[in-house]
Design an enzyme around this catalytic site. Structure first.
Site, short mmCIF file in Angstrom:
data_model
loop_
_atom_site.label_atom_id
_atom_site.label_comp_id
_atom_site.label_asym_id
_atom_site.label_seq_id
_atom_site.Cartn_x
_atom_site.Cartn_y
_atom_site.Cartn_z
N GLU A 104 -0.65 1.30 -5.53
CA GLU A 104 -0.47 0.04 -4.82
C GLU A 104 -0.45 -1.17 -5.75
OE1 GLU A 104 -3.53 -0.14 -1.80
OE2 GLU A 104 -3.78 2.03 -1.94
N HIS A 119 0.84 -1.20 0.00
CA HIS A 119 0.00 0.00 0.00
C HIS A 119 0.88 1.26 0.00
CE1 HIS A 119 -3.18 2.75 1.20
NE2 HIS A 119 -4.04 1.77 1.46
#
Length: 294
Positions: free
Chosen positions: A265, A163
């Site tokens: 991400e 992330h």
């Protein structure tokens, strides 16, 4: 972004110190090629900068270092699921204390491996056995590889994401290219929407691009920087910026924190990646400044 206050406990190698920020153990890397900080809590890259450059990752000044709350910023590991497909959201790996397995140094940089195995706590949330290793290869770019091995007697399926919060000077003037021709809009019940392959951030963005290129480009004109993100093992690229209203609602983010990052991400957005007993799967991302991409 202010520099974190780190208290050095001991030196682990020529370029790596074990430090603490409040309750969180942090590896501080100071090498001629780069500098970085890595939290053992969550197996989490906090900052990374090639020599002479600012960090490629953004970290919230309001991040909570209590070894219980996931850190806001850097590169959280979302595993074994992404989003809200299970509880807690984004999986349990970012809420666990990982163990230092190995440090290697060369003239080019530093490689650090952290490991996490199943436990009573993890099996209560996800009833499977596993061995997870995250490898940080830090040179003039940052390679992050999450390799998960099935140590159980039956197959299981996983999702997940790396992330990455990428630092920008002004997200509302930044853009990401290489995303493909369609995305799933999380602000519209996940409906499929045609796309141009490029996204800007004048408004909040929460999108899953299912046909993205392996290599994506984040252009930050105010910061005079272009960052390259190369993803491997992902089924999609997730792009996120919450905008101001949502930032204000987050206790661990400055009200204007959204202006300082864009999330790009590497993701397996649904728990659909089947791993059989004894097999492994790797989800990886490379973060680099275009000026150091050769």
């Amino acid at each position: 972004m202010t520099s974190p206050t780190l208290h050095v406990e001991r030196q682990l190698s020529a370029s790596v110190d074990l430090c603490y920020r409040q309750s969180v153990p942090i590896l501080r890397v100071t090498h001629p090629a780069c500098s970085a900080t890595i939290s053992l809590f969550g197996g989490h890259l906090i900052t990374f900068a090639p020599a002479g450059e600012k960090s490629l990752t953004w970290m919230s000044d309001n991040a909570i270092y209590d070894a219980n709350t996931p850190l806001r910023g850097g590169v959280p590991i979302c595993w074994p699921w992404f989003g809200h497909t299970g509880q807690p959201s984004h999986g349990f790996a970012r809420r666990q204390m990982w163990q230092l397995a190995n440090i290697e140094e060369t003239a080019k940089g530093v490689t650090i491996q952290l490991q996490l195995s199943d436990s009573d706590a993890s099996r209560a949330l996800w009833p499977h056995c596993f061995q997870a290793t995250v490898t940080f290869t830090l040179t003039h770019h940052a390679d992050i590889a999450l390799t998960v091995t099935n140590t159980d007697q039956h197959a299981w399926a996983m999702g997940g994401a790396l992330h990455s919060y990428l630092a920008v000077e002004d997200s509302e003037q930044a853009n990401v290219e290489g995303l493909g021709c369609q995305y799933l809009d999380n602000f519209a019940a996940g409906n499929a929407v045609p796309a141009t392959g490029k996204v800007t951030f004048e408004e909040p963005v929460d999108r899953i691009y299912t046909g993205a290129n392996n290599t994506l480009t984040l252009t930050d004109p105010v910061g005079n920087r272009r960052l390259k993100v190369n993803n491997q093992g992902a089924t999609s690229a997730v792009v996120w910026n919450p905008g101001q209203a949502a930032s204000i609602q987050m206790a661990d983010m400055d009200d204007n924190g959204y202006l300082k990052f864009v999330c790009v991400e590497a993701a397996i957005e649904q728990p659909t990646q089947v791993v059989h007993p004894g097999q492994s799967y790797t989800l990886a991302t490379r973060l680099m400044d275009e000026r150091h991409s050769s």
